[in-house]
Design an enzyme around this catalytic site. Sequence first.
Site, short mmCIF file in Angstrom:
data_model
loop_
_atom_site.label_atom_id
_atom_site.label_comp_id
_atom_site.label_asym_id
_atom_site.label_seq_id
_atom_site.Cartn_x
_atom_site.Cartn_y
_atom_site.Cartn_z
N PRO A 215 76.23 -56.97 78.27
CA PRO A 215 77.28 -56.42 79.15
C PRO A 215 77.39 -57.25 80.43
O PRO A 215 76.40 -57.63 81.01
CB PRO A 215 76.77 -55.02 79.47
CG PRO A 215 75.71 -54.73 78.47
CD PRO A 215 75.14 -56.04 78.06
N GLU A 216 78.61 -57.54 80.83
CA GLU A 216 78.85 -58.31 82.05
C GLU A 216 79.18 -57.34 83.19
O GLU A 216 79.33 -56.14 82.97
CB GLU A 216 80.02 -59.28 81.82
CG GLU A 216 79.81 -60.25 80.66
CD GLU A 216 78.97 -61.45 81.04
OE1 GLU A 216 78.60 -61.58 82.22
OE2 GLU A 216 78.67 -62.26 80.15
#
Length: 293
Positions: A2-3
């Site tokens: 996840p960014e």
Amino acid sequence: MPELPEVETVRRGLEPAMQGARFSKVEARRKNLRFPLPRNFAARLQGSAVTGLGRRAKYLLADLSSGEVLLMHLGMSGSFRLAKQGTGETPGAFHHARSKDEKHDHLLFHMSSGWTVIFNDPRRFGFMKIVPRAELAREPLLRALGPEPLGNEFDAAMLAAACRGKTANLKAALSDQKIVAGLGNIYVCEALFRAHLSPKRRAATIADKGGKPNARAVALVAAIREVLADAIAAGGSTLRDHRQTNGELGYFQHRFRVYDREGERCTTPGCRGKIRRIVQAGRSTFYCPVCQH
Ligand SMILES: [Zn+2]
């Protein structure tokens, strides 16, 4: 992985379930994730209320009425699912499909809001830590982080000063957590594309000799803020989409202009370039060799 925009979308999704609510009951089905859970994890959370739910880079920070902070990291494959009387949703699941397999439900937070917040993580690279609020500034995981890219302190002057005299390239500089926190590989590529700057350009060239920002630094900061804001906005819209399509893969990834688009036509108006992939510091970089200089 996840960014930052995905983590921010998760934070926003969790807020209605957790903000102002107490942990009525905490179920820890394992003793460890990436690291062992904090000692007396469930007991320390139970009974305390979440007074604020914040984010620093890719860390979620729940302020507790006990004076401690619950620090949460999603790792590679972690996600939160919200459940309430048979309904459910997975905030932030817009880039990668997230596991719903109950055998990977490791932590369950039963909140006084009526929601159960379920942490699911098949690969268990995620982790949680409880830190006294007074010690947060000294927390090793957070201490070395540079400014938040969406925060007020991050601007062209600050970025130029951080890049002054640097022989490293722009891709490396923007990937450095001490220069700007939590950007991640995808958004570094996308921001450089929007700013029309080559990932191979020397970082020092966004500043003059005195370390003052030039037009490149101004364009780069604007592009970073824009690409993150767009991604967060798309996350929100994909969440609505998710409820309709019941967990289909989100569509923000189709909006990437260079990332994972090797060989495709450049989308810059008038540019006849094709997106190229190179490897920098072991990670893929996607860029247009024609309109990024
Ligand atoms: Zn181009």
